[in-house]
Design an enzyme around this catalytic site. Structure first.
Site, mmCIF file in Angstrom:
data_model
loop_
_atom_site.group_PDB
_atom_site.id
_atom_site.type_symbol
_atom_site.label_atom_id
_atom_site.label_comp_id
_atom_site.label_asym_id
_atom_site.label_seq_id
_atom_site.Cartn_x
_atom_site.Cartn_y
_atom_site.Cartn_z
ATOM 1 N N SER A 1 38.463 41.406 41.213
ATOM 2 C CA SER A 1 39.265 42.185 42.217
ATOM 3 C C SER A 1 39.728 43.318 41.288
ATOM 4 O O SER A 1 39.982 43.553 40.149
ATOM 5 C CB SER A 1 40.361 41.458 42.751
ATOM 6 O OG SER A 1 41.188 42.286 43.188
ATOM 7 N N HIS B 1 37.448 14.854 58.343
ATOM 8 C CA HIS B 1 38.052 16.082 58.990
ATOM 9 C C HIS B 1 38.838 16.856 57.715
ATOM 10 O O HIS B 1 40.001 17.271 57.921
ATOM 11 C CB HIS B 1 39.363 15.449 59.690
ATOM 12 C CG HIS B 1 38.830 14.293 60.590
ATOM 13 N ND1 HIS B 1 38.368 14.413 62.069
ATOM 14 C CD2 HIS B 1 38.509 12.834 60.606
ATOM 15 C CE1 HIS B 1 37.896 13.420 62.483
ATOM 16 N NE2 HIS B 1 38.116 12.389 61.660
ATOM 17 N N GLU C 1 30.345 33.261 49.559
ATOM 18 C CA GLU C 1 30.703 33.851 50.782
ATOM 19 C C GLU C 1 29.482 34.594 51.686
ATOM 20 O O GLU C 1 29.378 34.385 52.759
ATOM 21 C CB GLU C 1 31.901 34.825 50.529
ATOM 22 C CG GLU C 1 33.176 34.277 50.089
ATOM 23 C CD GLU C 1 34.250 35.136 49.589
ATOM 24 O OE1 GLU C 1 34.989 35.663 50.593
ATOM 25 O OE2 GLU C 1 34.214 35.293 48.412
ATOM 26 N N LYS D 1 41.992 37.485 39.457
ATOM 27 C CA LYS D 1 41.024 36.795 40.481
ATOM 28 C C LYS D 1 39.690 36.684 40.015
ATOM 29 O O LYS D 1 39.130 37.764 39.508
ATOM 30 C CB LYS D 1 40.954 37.546 41.770
ATOM 31 C CG LYS D 1 42.469 37.808 42.471
ATOM 32 C CD LYS D 1 42.693 37.280 43.959
ATOM 33 C CE LYS D 1 41.479 36.679 44.672
ATOM 34 N NZ LYS D 1 41.622 37.247 46.041
#
Ligand code: ARG
Length: 463
Positions: free
Chosen positions: A282, A161, A295, A288
């Site tokens: 970024s 979980h 992704e 970043k």
């Protein structure tokens, strides 16, 4: 009277050529030119067989073979004029062959049809992609096994979980994906074996009256045998569906791992550092480093599974045998194959390059009361307390630690005894995460020794 604009391959019964819209919806040359090499290989095998069985002369077969090689080199060098009016790769190749060698070209289509031709070409194309997927999977599995070997005894939290459950090892977690991709590999090999039958010579749907030798063309094209039913052979796209469903399951596995890498590389987790080579920055936030490759891999399952669904829907209502609907099979498979291979390669690169952050992993492994089960198991083993009671006592100790904002090993023996007076100093030996993972020696468990045994087993498999 035959109109000059009607199709040169089948214009005999037509008085006029097609409407431009008809041509646009009908043509597949825009995409099926990807099967040019397969189409020419199929035609060469067919022509050689026609000569061997005496259906055409050796000199016609020679002319056809030479002509096809010329067509292939024109296509490979980008000097081929594809024509939409000629619909598809099969008619484009044949029409050019006619321009090059003249009359013998018209004999090539004896004893076959575009229906068995396209099934053959497409099978050859998909078979190559199964082989590419096998290679990609083996490379990825190899990279994961290397990660597992390097960190066989690194402790980290195991989750259920996405809540801390019990400590596990880095190697164990990597080997979990080896098992998944190993099943994908076996699906690839299994499906490839099943699909490796030649449709060539099934002709339009009923077979042919010419004395063809289907064994010969099957062998020439690397098939194990000819298909056994001509109606099935020209209308079967199971091989494409098995390719897409195998790709879908594998893409789902890739997506799950990609999701973990996205979470693990975040500042909150810091479990892994992805290499610069597989990250992006970024344009506005200088701090970043984004896991874009992960992704995008996570997203690929959408289009791959979409292709699977699309082809299932195309096929589900088709009566035997061939229907033009089946022309819609290729773009889905081409797109899924391209993206599956890309995702496999990107994941392999990321896994090879990534660094597991041993300290962060260990720090996280000890938090969240991850050894509570070890405490309960100790009571069962040493104090002979029934597991359900031990679970209850441990729960009370977790609540006590939580109330004080500390972890289980921070409680004193007095604290422990206040909940169950049988507990002794020995309890502290099982509260450490190293002891916890070392004790999980059941077959397939997280103990480093078990992980190393699985690493050795897979190295043997990989050879
Ligand atoms: N371009 C067609 C396809 O991809 C080839 C087969 C055409 N057969 C036919 N009977 N019209 O399916």
């Amino acid at each position: 009277m035959t109109d000059k604009t009607s199709n040169q391959m089948w214009g005999g019964r037509f008085a006029a050529g097609p409407d431009a819209i008809m041509e646009a919806i009908n043509a597949s040359i825009g995409f099926d030119q990807r099967m040019a090499a397969q189409d020419i290989a199929g035609s060469r095998a067919h022509a050689a067989m026609l000569a061997a069985t005496g259906v055409i002369t050796d000199s016609d077969a020679d002319a056809i073979r030479e002509g096809l090689l010329t067509v292939l080199s024109e296509i490979e060098s980008g000097n081929f004029q594809f024509s939409t009016a000629l619909e598809d790769i099969h008619m484009n190749v044949e029409a050019r062959l006619k321009e090059i060698i003249g009359e013998p070209a018209g004999r090539l289509h004896t004893g076959r049809s575009r229906n068995d031709q396209v099934a053959t070409d497409f099978k050859l194309w998909v078979r190559d992609q199964f082989d590419a997927a096998e290679k990609g999977l083996l490379a990825l599995i190899g990279a994961l096994v290397d990660q597992a070997e390097a960190g066989a005894d690194w402790v980290m939290p195991g989750f259920t979980h996405l809540q801390t459950a019990q400590p596990v090892t880095w190697g164990h977690h990597m080997m979990a994906y080896v098992e998944m991709f190993g099943r994908d590999l076996s699906r690839v090999r299994d499906a490839r074996k099943r699909m490796n039958e030649s449709p060539l010579g099934s002709a339009a749907l009923a077979g042919t009256s010419f004395p063809i030798d289907r064994e010969m063309t099957a062998e020439a094209l690397g098939f194990d045998r000819p298909t056994a039913n001509s109606l099935d052979a020209v209308s079967d796209r199971d091989f494409a569906l098995e390719f897409l469903s195998t790709a879908s399951i594998c893409a789902m596995h890739l997506s799950r791992f990609a999701e973990e890498l996205v979470i693990w590389s975040s500042a909150q987790f810091r479990f892994v550092t992805l290499s610069d080579r597989f990250s992006t920055g970024s344009s506005i936030m200088p701090q970043k480093k984004n896991p874009d490759a992960a992704e995008l891999i996570r997203a690929k399952v959408g289009r791959i599974f979409g292709a699977n669904t699309a082809l299932m829907m195309v096929m589900k209502g088709l009566p035997l045998a061939y229907s033009k609907d089946m022309q819609e099979d290729k773009e889905q498979v081409f797109d899924a194959a391209d993206n599956w291979m890309l995702a496999l390669a990107a994941m392999e690169g990321m896994v090879k390059d990534m660094t597991g952050n041993r300290e962060s992993l260990a720090a996280a492994a000890g938090s969240g009361f991850s050894t509570a089960t070890d405490l309960a198991d100790w009571m069962v083993r040493v104090l002979k307390v029934p597991f359900r009671d031990a679970h209850h006592v441990t729960g009370a100790l977790v609540a006590m630690a939580e109330g004080r904002g500390v972890d289980l090993p921070d409680l004193t023996l007095e604290d422990m005894k206040s909940v169950h007076d049988g507990i002794t100093e020995d309890i502290f030996s099982v509260l450490g995460v190293e002891n916890s993972v070392n004790s999980r020696m059941s077959y397939g468990g997280t103990a480093p020794a078990q992980v190393r045994a699985q690493v050795a087993r897979w190295k043997e498999i990989l050879g």
